[in-house]
Design an enzyme around this catalytic site. Sequence first.
Site, PDB file in Angstrom:
ATOM      1  N   ASP A  17      31.483   0.179 -12.159  1.00  0.00           N
ATOM      2  CA  ASP A  17      31.289  -0.450 -10.860  1.00  0.00           C
ATOM      3  C   ASP A  17      30.078  -1.366 -10.972  1.00  0.00           C
ATOM      4  O   ASP A  17      29.302  -1.278 -11.929  1.00  0.00           O
ATOM      5  CB  ASP A  17      31.053   0.625  -9.782  1.00  0.00           C
ATOM      6  CG  ASP A  17      30.816   0.035  -8.399  1.00  0.00           C
ATOM      7  OD1 ASP A  17      31.562  -0.880  -8.003  1.00  0.00           O
ATOM      8  OD2 ASP A  17      29.875   0.472  -7.718  1.00  0.00           O
ATOM      9  N   SER A  18      29.889  -2.209  -9.981  1.00  0.00           N
ATOM     10  CA  SER A  18      28.725  -3.087  -9.979  1.00  0.00           C
ATOM     11  C   SER A  18      27.441  -2.319  -9.696  1.00  0.00           C
ATOM     12  O   SER A  18      26.351  -2.826  -9.954  1.00  0.00           O
ATOM     13  CB  SER A  18      28.897  -4.195  -8.935  1.00  0.00           C
ATOM     14  OG  SER A  18      29.044  -3.640  -7.640  1.00  0.00           O
ATOM     15  N   CYS A  80      35.596  -0.580  -8.407  1.00  0.00           N
ATOM     16  CA  CYS A  80      34.994  -1.674  -7.646  1.00  0.00           C
ATOM     17  C   CYS A  80      36.128  -2.546  -7.131  1.00  0.00           C
ATOM     18  O   CYS A  80      36.971  -2.994  -7.915  1.00  0.00           O
ATOM     19  CB  CYS A  80      34.052  -2.481  -8.543  1.00  0.00           C
ATOM     20  SG  CYS A  80      33.454  -4.022  -7.836  1.00  0.00           S
ATOM     21  N   GLU A 160      23.945   2.231   1.130  1.00  0.00           N
ATOM     22  CA  GLU A 160      22.960   2.438   0.071  1.00  0.00           C
ATOM     23  C   GLU A 160      21.631   2.959   0.597  1.00  0.00           C
ATOM     24  O   GLU A 160      20.911   3.676  -0.105  1.00  0.00           O
ATOM     25  CB  GLU A 160      22.751   1.136  -0.709  1.00  0.00           C
ATOM     26  CG  GLU A 160      23.950   0.736  -1.537  1.00  0.00           C
ATOM     27  CD  GLU A 160      23.578  -0.118  -2.734  1.00  0.00           C
ATOM     28  OE1 GLU A 160      22.387  -0.460  -2.889  1.00  0.00           O
ATOM     29  OE2 GLU A 160      24.496  -0.432  -3.520  1.00  0.00           O
ATOM     30  N   CYS A 197      36.180  -1.137   0.227  1.00  0.00           N
ATOM     31  CA  CYS A 197      34.988  -1.217  -0.609  1.00  0.00           C
ATOM     32  C   CYS A 197      34.577   0.215  -0.915  1.00  0.00           C
ATOM     33  O   CYS A 197      34.602   1.067  -0.010  1.00  0.00           O
ATOM     34  CB  CYS A 197      33.852  -1.956   0.111  1.00  0.00           C
ATOM     35  SG  CYS A 197      32.258  -1.903  -0.753  1.00  0.00           S
ATOM     36  N   HIS A 199      31.850   1.531  -1.277  1.00  0.00           N
ATOM     37  CA  HIS A 199      30.701   2.006  -0.505  1.00  0.00           C
ATOM     38  C   HIS A 199      31.127   2.625   0.833  1.00  0.00           C
ATOM     39  O   HIS A 199      30.433   3.490   1.374  1.00  0.00           O
ATOM     40  CB  HIS A 199      29.748   0.851  -0.184  1.00  0.00           C
ATOM     41  CG  HIS A 199      28.849   0.454  -1.303  1.00  0.00           C
ATOM     42  ND1 HIS A 199      29.287  -0.279  -2.377  1.00  0.00           N
ATOM     43  CD2 HIS A 199      27.524   0.672  -1.517  1.00  0.00           C
ATOM     44  CE1 HIS A 199      28.276  -0.500  -3.205  1.00  0.00           C
ATOM     45  NE2 HIS A 199      27.197   0.065  -2.703  1.00  0.00           N
TER      46      HIS A 199
END
Length: 286
Positions: A17-18, A80, A160, A197, A199
Amino acid sequence: MAEQNVRSSDAAIGVFDSGVGGLTVLNALRAALPHENLVYLGDTARVPYGTKSAVSVMRYAEQAVRALQSRHIKAVVIACNTASAMALEHLQATYPDIPVLGVIEPGALAACRQTSSRHIGVIATESTTYNQAYQKAIINLMPDARVRAQACSLFVALAEEGWHSGELVEKIIAKCLQPLLEAGGEGGDMDTLVLGCTHFPALGEAIANVVGPDIKLVDSAVTTAAAVSERLGLAGLLNKQSPAGTLGFLVTDGPERFVRVANNFFNETIASASVELVDIQHYSAT
């Protein structure tokens, strides 16, 4: 030409993933495949991918796969959405001898199976939304579906920073989702919302509170893990050993921050000693 990869059932599954969002996919893989050895690579030096060009993302993704191949993996999971949208086909063509799976197709399939009204919403980063990856995947599976997408890049920062719940978080989510919900309200029948996404599952409860009980959320992490299990099973590569699988972590920058932020996404405590700093840029893409 891709490097030859010697595969065996006890080899690891490589996940990249990034940054840290893909840890939600790692959670699902850990739950679905507890005996599998897993190596996670977070390209934290170049996060986010969502603002990068397709050419750059494809280059980053190939470097990530080459770095993971050096760890003798048997499969690759692109955890991702942006990389899945922009680099999956390229990676599958470049590495035909190793299973490479993304998160978009499993998420689209889950949405199509869940919807009754055939009216599906998608929230994602700007690049994934602009690329129309989910829209295309859903329409390919369900040609008469209506799909509306909304970019919600701000959700990445919320996730995050650990802002996962509460009145303020829900107000921000409601503001970001307002265009999508108002558009969906025209037909009054949008019943499925894809968290496009990795996240976003961290905000799942708050998002559910905002959209209400009539709209069901689709987390592509769970369906991706099921797809990986099926693919490895067909290839005879499932690890059937009884011990629990091992976990390894690679990052390209800021291992201390990775460990701290990972607590917002991963269900297990990550020891600093298990996180290795690597330079993947010397794995030149072809």
